[in-house]
Design a protein around this motif. Structure first.
Motif, mmCIF file in Angstrom:
data_model
loop_
_atom_site.group_PDB
_atom_site.id
_atom_site.type_symbol
_atom_site.label_atom_id
_atom_site.label_comp_id
_atom_site.label_asym_id
_atom_site.label_seq_id
_atom_site.Cartn_x
_atom_site.Cartn_y
_atom_site.Cartn_z
ATOM 1 N N ILE A 1 1.048 -14.455 36.526
ATOM 2 C CA ILE A 1 1.218 -13.376 35.532
ATOM 3 C C ILE A 1 1.319 -12.042 36.261
ATOM 4 C CG2 ILE A 1 0.082 -12.208 33.587
ATOM 5 C CD1 ILE A 1 -1.382 -15.197 33.598
ATOM 6 N N VAL A 2 2.406 -11.333 35.921
ATOM 7 C CA VAL A 2 2.607 -10.007 36.510
ATOM 8 C C VAL A 2 2.314 -8.978 35.428
ATOM 9 C CG1 VAL A 2 4.286 -8.415 37.531
ATOM 10 C CG2 VAL A 2 4.373 -10.854 38.096
ATOM 11 N N GLY A 3 1.429 -8.051 35.691
ATOM 12 C CA GLY A 3 1.118 -7.054 34.670
ATOM 13 C C GLY A 3 0.909 -5.679 35.267
ATOM 14 N N ASN B 1 9.838 -13.346 42.188
ATOM 15 C CA ASN B 1 9.350 -13.988 43.410
ATOM 16 C C ASN B 1 7.963 -14.607 43.277
ATOM 17 O OD1 ASN B 1 11.502 -13.449 45.612
ATOM 18 N ND2 ASN B 1 11.322 -11.520 44.467
ATOM 19 N N VAL B 2 7.483 -14.692 42.068
ATOM 20 C CA VAL B 2 6.228 -15.442 41.868
ATOM 21 C C VAL B 2 6.549 -16.682 41.048
ATOM 22 C CG1 VAL B 2 4.746 -13.382 41.989
ATOM 23 C CG2 VAL B 2 5.636 -14.144 39.776
ATOM 24 N N ARG B 3 5.553 -17.576 40.919
ATOM 25 C CA ARG B 3 5.791 -18.794 40.131
ATOM 26 C C ARG B 3 5.752 -18.457 38.638
ATOM 27 N NH1 ARG B 3 1.404 -22.336 43.223
ATOM 28 N NH2 ARG B 3 2.597 -22.784 45.122
ATOM 29 N N ALA C 1 -2.712 -15.166 39.913
ATOM 30 C CA ALA C 1 -2.056 -16.379 40.420
ATOM 31 C C ALA C 1 -3.000 -17.573 40.299
ATOM 32 C CB ALA C 1 -1.645 -16.168 41.886
ATOM 33 N N PRO C 2 -2.796 -18.397 39.282
ATOM 34 C CA PRO C 2 -3.665 -19.561 39.132
ATOM 35 C C PRO C 2 -3.327 -20.625 40.171
ATOM 36 C CG PRO C 2 -2.078 -19.453 37.321
ATOM 37 C CD PRO C 2 -1.807 -18.278 38.193
ATOM 38 N N HIS C 3 -4.301 -21.458 40.460
ATOM 39 C CA HIS C 3 -4.139 -22.617 41.355
ATOM 40 C C HIS C 3 -3.876 -22.252 42.815
ATOM 41 C CE1 HIS C 3 -4.059 -24.511 37.562
ATOM 42 N NE2 HIS C 3 -2.801 -24.196 37.273
#
Ligand SMILES: Nc1nc2c(ncn2[C@@H]2O[C@H](COP(=O)(O)OP(=O)(O)OP(=O)(O)O)[C@@H](O)[C@H]2O)c(=O)[nH]1
Length: 431
Positions: A340-342, A334-336, A353-355
Motif C-alpha cells: 500500500i502506497v499512501g 514498482n511495488v507489489r 509492505a506485507p509479508h
C-alpha cells in the motif's frame, strides 16, 4: 448492493398478481353479463307466461261460464262451439301473434310461445321431442319448471317450460268423451284429436323461448367497457407503482454509490490518488492484526523528498504538485499489488509492505530510492528521496512502528539524504 434486481423481481411478482386480478375480473364481468342477460330473458319469459295465465283465467273464469250460461238459459243453442271464444289455446296463440306484432313494431324481438300437447286439436300445437319428454316428466315426476339456455340456428334463447293446470271437470267437457262435447266441436276437429284426456292429468305445457342475444350483446358491451376501464385503472396503478419503485431504487442506488464515493474520498489523497493517512492507518491496522495473529512479517517505510521546498520555489507550486503525482506513480509501479502506497502528509509518503521482513524491505527501499534518483519527475526536475524502514514487532503499537520508521528517516536525512536507513533498535533505546 444493486437494489434494482430485487425491485424488478417484486415488480414482476406484482405484474403477475395484477394479471391474475385482471383475468379474474374479466371472467367475473362476463359471468355477470351472462347472468344479467339470462335474468332479463327470464323476466320476459315470465311476463309472457303471466299474460298467458291471465288469458287462461279470463277464458275459463269469465268467457266459458258466460257461454254455458247462455246455453243453459236457451239464448244460445247447446251445440254451439267456436274456438275464437271458447278455446284458450286458440285465443292465446292469437294474442301471442298480436303481441309479437306489437313487439316488432317497437323494435323488440318476438317471443316464441307455444302450448304444446301430445294430443292437440291443431297440429301446430303438437309437442316436439323435448316438449313430449317434459310433459311426461311433469305428469310422472311432478316437474314444475324447466329452464335452459339454448342455441337455435346460431341464435341464443332462454327456454322455459311450465305445465298448464291439471284438467278440471270444466276442461273435460271438451277434452273427455266426445259425446259430452258440443257437436260443432266434434264436427270441426273430429272425435279423436284433443279428446280422451286423463281427467286428472296435465294436458299441455307452455313452451316459451325468450331471445337472449340482444341483451347478451349489450351486457357484453358493458362487460367489455368495464374490462377496458379495469385494464386502464390496473395499468395506471401498476405504472405508478413501477415508476415510483424505479425512482426509489435509482435514488437508493445513487445514495449507495455516493456513499461509496464518499467513503473512498475520505481515505484517498485528492492530489495523488494514493491512500491518505486515514486510509493508511485503517489498512495498516488490518495488516498488523493479521500479521500478529498469523505470525507474519510486515514492514513499513517512510519516504520524504529531499529539498522539495526548492522545487516549489524554483518551478512553482503546480510543478511541485506534478512531481508529487509522478513520485507516487513511480512508487506504485514498482511495488507489489499487495503493498500500500499512501501519503503520510506534505511531501512525506508511507509504504506498507506485507509479508516482507526488514532486509527485503530495505532492498525494496533501495530499489525505489535508485528509481527516484534517476527519474525525471517533471521537465528538468530531478529529485531524490530519503527513506526510513522499520519492521513490525508483535504487540507493538502502530504509533511506535511509525515512530521507528520516522527515526530511520531522520537518520537518513541526517546522514546526507538520498539514503535508506533501517531501524533495528528498540524504540526506547533509540530515543
Ligand atoms: N507543491 C506541493 N508542495 C507541497 C505539498 N505539500 C507540502 N509541500 C511542500 O513541501 C515542502 C516541504 O518542505 P520542507 O519540510 O522544508 O522539506 P524539504 O524542502 O523537502 O527538505 P527536506 O525534507 O529537509 O529534504 C514545503 O515547501 C511544502 O509547501 C503539496 O501538496 N504540493
Amino acid at each position: 448492493m444493486n437494489a434494482l434486481p430485487r425491485y424488478r423481481t417484486l415488480l414482476a411478482l406484482l405484474l403477475g398478481l395484477f394479471g391474475l386480478v385482471f383475468a379474474g375480473m374479466v371472467v367475473l364481468f362476463h359471468q355477470k353479463s351472462e347472468e344479467y342477460a339470462i335474468g332479463e330473458a327470464k323476466k320476459q319469459a315470465l311476463n309472457a307466461l303471466l299474460v298467458h295465465r291471465a288469458i287462461h283465467a279470463y277464458v275459463t273464469q269469465v268467457q266459458r261460464p258466460e257461454i254455458y250460461r247462455l246455453k243453459d238459459t236457451g239464448r244460445l243453442y247447446r251445440e254451439y262451439f267456436s274456438p275464437m271464444v271458447m278455446s284458450f289455446t286458440f285465443i292465446s296463440r292469437n294474442v301471442k301473434d298480436r303481441l309479437n306484432e306489437q313487439r316488432e313494431q317497437h323494435g323488440m324481438e318476438p317471443i316464441y310461445f307455444k302450448l304444446a300437447s301430445l294430443n292437440p286439436r291443431n297440429p301446430i300445437n303438437q309437442a316436439d321431442d323435448l316438449e313430449a319428454d317434459l310433459l311426461r316428466r311433469m305428469n310422472r315426476e311432478g316437474l314444475q319448471e324447466y329452464q335452459q339456455a339454448v342455441e337455435l340456428d346460431g341464435r341464443h334463447f332462454l327456454y322455459l317450460a311450465v305445465p298448464i293446470e291439471r284438467s278440471t271437470p270444466g276442461c273435460m267437457k271438451c277434452h273427455g268423451d266426445p259425446r259430452d262435447a258440443p257437436a260443432e266441436l266434434v264436427a270441426m276437429y273430429g272425435d279423436r284429436a284433443g279428446f280422451h284426456e286423463d281427467p286428472n292429468g296435465i294436458r299441455a305445457l307452455i313452451s316459451i323461448r325468450a331471445p337472449l342475444d340482444e341483451t347478451l350483446a349489450s351486457a357484453d358491451r358493458m362487460a367489455n367497457l368495464l374490462t377496458l376501464v379495469t385494464f386502464l385503472v390496473l395499468s395506471g396503478i401498476y405504472g405508478l407503482i413501477a415508476f415510483f419503485t424505479y425512482r426509489i431504487a435509482a435514488q437508493q442506488q445513487r445514495i449507495v454509490s455516493q456513499n461509496r464515493e464518499l467513503a473512498e474520498l475520505s481515505v484517498t489523497d485528492a492530489l495523488t490518488g494514493a491512500s491518505n493517512r486515514l486510509g493508511l492507518m485503517a489498512r495498516l491496522n488490518e495488516l498488523a492484526s493479521s500479521a500478529q495473529r498469523f505470525k507474519l512479517v510486515l514492514s513499513v517505510m517512510l519516504l520524504d523528498l529531499d529539498h522539495f521546498k526548492e522545487v516549489n520555489d524554483r518551478h512553482g507550486h503546480p510543478a511541485g504538485d506534478q512531481v508529487l503525482k509522478r513520485f507516487v506513480a513511480i512508487l506504485r509501479d514498482n511495488v507489489r499489488a499487495a503493498d500500500i502506497v499512501g501519503r503520510w502528509g506534505g511531501e512525506e509518503f508511507l509504504i506498507v509492505a506485507p509479508h516482507i521482513g526488514l532486509d527485503s524491505a530495505a532492498q525494496l527501499a533501495e530499489k525505489l530510492r535508485g528509481l527516484i534518483e534517476s527519474a525525471d519527475l517533471g521537465p528538468g526536475i530531478r529529485i531524490t528521496a530519503s527513506i526510513g524502514v522499520a519492521e513490525y514487532r508483535a504487540n507493538e503499537s502502530l504509533d511506535d512502528l511509525i515512530a521507528r520508521a520516522d527515526q530511520a528517516l531522520y537518520a537518513a536525512k541526517a546522514g546526507g539524504r538520498n539514503r535508506v536507513e533501517v531501524q533495528r533498535a528498540d524504540l526506547n533505546r533509540a530515543r
